[in-house]
Design an enzyme around this catalytic site. Structure first.
Site: not given
Ligand code: 6PG
Length: 475
Positions: A33, A190, A186-187, A183, A13-14, A128-129
């Site tokens: 690190r 999700e 959002h999850n 966020k 991600m980073g 997110s994404g």
């Molecule tokens: C996002 C997702 C992400 C999340 C994974 C896994 O918005 O890009 O929500 O942030 O960490 O989808 O989530 P779980 O392991 O809890 O299913």
């Protein structure tokens, strides 16, 4: 060289966020690190833009223009605190630390408060994404001070996803932990979306008798309508995938135990604290936990189920499932937005719900065509008490409800578990009910604990002398 932004923590991600900044013309200082990761990034992607590779924390901080924008992309929890402790002493008032991890908003509030004393802006930011989003344009949910957004906002707007009308999928959500809170919800949504899609799939398979490949086609069709969304789209991809080793549908060779990293669970925990009924989201979290209890499931496999019954026409049933899925989806978004409203009130965040719906239209996992209409609903009426009180959504549910109920009848008859669909319908029916059995609950509480009740016809609190002559006294 002085970099406009620095990213420390170069896991996928980073790394991808750093590349996204660089590809958009920013000079990006990178740090990790272990230096190997920094070197790997430079070797593989160094040509994509202006990177400043740094080895030590000091070097990293020195590479940044002032006020410094330092983004940390490490694991949520302790690793985040460790990194903050490492860098904060090297920073000056006015500098910004941006945490793009999936932090708990309470941690973000704590960190923001502590760093504010040092004059440092701590910007807890939901991103997110997934990997692709980070690279090509995520949905970004920054909290923190207004001042920090003035400096950071334009850069985030540049690297973010754009909605279909070209609007960047980023907004200043609100102070301190507001971004991470949003966020988190959002999850939760999700999780609910995924659970509802899962239930639709199982109904199409076990009740209607479709194969995974056929169901993939059904989802593809749905994706051209009001259910148009990223999760529906990838569901079709997963369902049509065939395992190379066995030639079986991929979905049949994957262990049916869903994992979770915690953000969906937080959504429910916080909703319990705030007193917000997010029953659909809760069922989604519980469904994942239930799936993981292998022993319990094995011990229960012999339990009696219903007699097999005949289903009518499969295609007509599929249409009904679409209605049930859509109506349940409206309910889970209703619950999620309610939680954001409650959080915003509790913490004085003043969150613009229309803006939240707007930045979820692109880049993020729950991106969906219908978020455009949620945005419109809140833009038209920022104080909308509930999404269900929006006329358009209310009408859609009115049109869907017969089929929704039929689907649940079929599911119940055939013994197919539909916790998400069922919880959503129960929420809908409870909210629209004239009277709830809560009156009886109050009577029971008064009976065994003299907890008192209120009357429908008079002000005040009352208690009935249940053990005595059952006369009523004012409490
Ligand atoms: C996002 C997702 C992400 C999340 C994974 C896994 O918005 O890009 O929500 O942030 O960490 O989808 O989530 P779980 O392991 O809890 O299913």
């Amino acid at each position: 060289t002085s970099a406009q932004i620095g990213v420390t923590g170069l896991a996928v991600m980073g790394r991808n966020l750093a590349r996204n900044f660089a590809r958009n013309g920013y000079t990006v200082a990178v740090h990790n690190r272990t230096v190997a990761r920094t070197n790997a990034l430079m070797e593989e992607f160094g040509h994509e833009g202006e990177f400043v590779a740094t080895e030590t924390a000091k070097e990293f901080v020195a590479a940044l223009e002032r006020p410094r924008r330092l983004m940390i992309m490490v694991k949520a929890g302790e690793p985040t605190d460790t990194v903050i402790q490492e860098f904060a002493p090297l920073l000056e008032p006015g500098d910004m630390i941006i945490d793009g991890g999936n932090a708990h908003f309470a941690d973000t509030r704590r960190r923001e408060r502590a760093l504010r004393e040092q004059g440092i802006h701590f910007v807890g930011t939901g991103v997110s994404g997934g990997e692709e989003g980070a690279l090509h344009g995520p949905s970004i949910m920054p909290g923190g001070s207004k001042e920090s957004y003035e400096s950071l906002g334009p850069m985030l707007e540049k690297i973010s996803a754009k909605a279909n009308d070209g609007a960047p999928c980023v907004t200043h959500v609100g102070p301190d932990g507001a971004g991470h809170f949003v966020k988190m919800v959002h999850n939760g949504i999700e999780y609910a979306d995924m659970q509802l899609i899962g239930e639709a799939y199982q109904l199409l398979r076990d009740v209607a008798g479709y194969s995974p490949a056929q169901i993939a086609d059904i989802f593809r069709t749905w994706n051209t309508g009001r259910l148009d969304s990223y999760l529906i789209e990838i569901t079709a991809e997963v369902l049509s995938h065939v395992d190379a080793a066995t030639g079986k549908p991929f979905v049949d060779i994957v262990e049916d135990r869903a994992e979770q990293k915690g953000t969906g669970r937080w959504t429910v925990q916080i909703a319990l604290d705030l007193g917000v009924p997010v029953s659909g989201i809760a069922e989604a979290v519980f469904a994942r936990s239930l799936s993981g209890h292998a022993d319990l499931r094995a011990a229960s496999r012999g339990l009696a189920g219903p007699k097999a019954t005949q289903l009518g026409e499969a295609a007509a049933f599929a249409d009904r499932v679409e209605q049930a899925l859509y109506a349940s989806k409206i309910v889970s978004y209703t619950q999620g937005f309610h939680e954001i409203t409650a959080g915003s009130t509790e913490y004085d965040w003043n969150i613009d719900l229309g803006a939240v719906a707007s930045i979820w239209r692109g880049g993020c996992i729950i991106r969906a065509a219908f978020l455009d209409r949620i945005r419109a609903a809140y833009d038209a009426r920022p104080d909308l008490p509930s999404l269900l009180s929006d006329e358009t959504f209310a009408q859609e549910i009115a049109a869907a409800q017969d089929d929704w109920r039929e689907v649940l009848v079929a599911a119940t008859r055939q013994g197919v578990p539909t916790p998400g669909f069922s919880a959503a319908l129960a929420y809908y029916d409870a909210l629209r009910a004239e009277r709830l059995p809560a009156a009886l609950t109050q009577g029971q509480r008064d009976f065994f604990g003299a907890h008192t009740y209120r009357r429908t016809d008079r002000e005040g609190s009352f208690h009935t002398l249940w053990g005595g002559d059952r006369s009523e006294v004012e409490a």
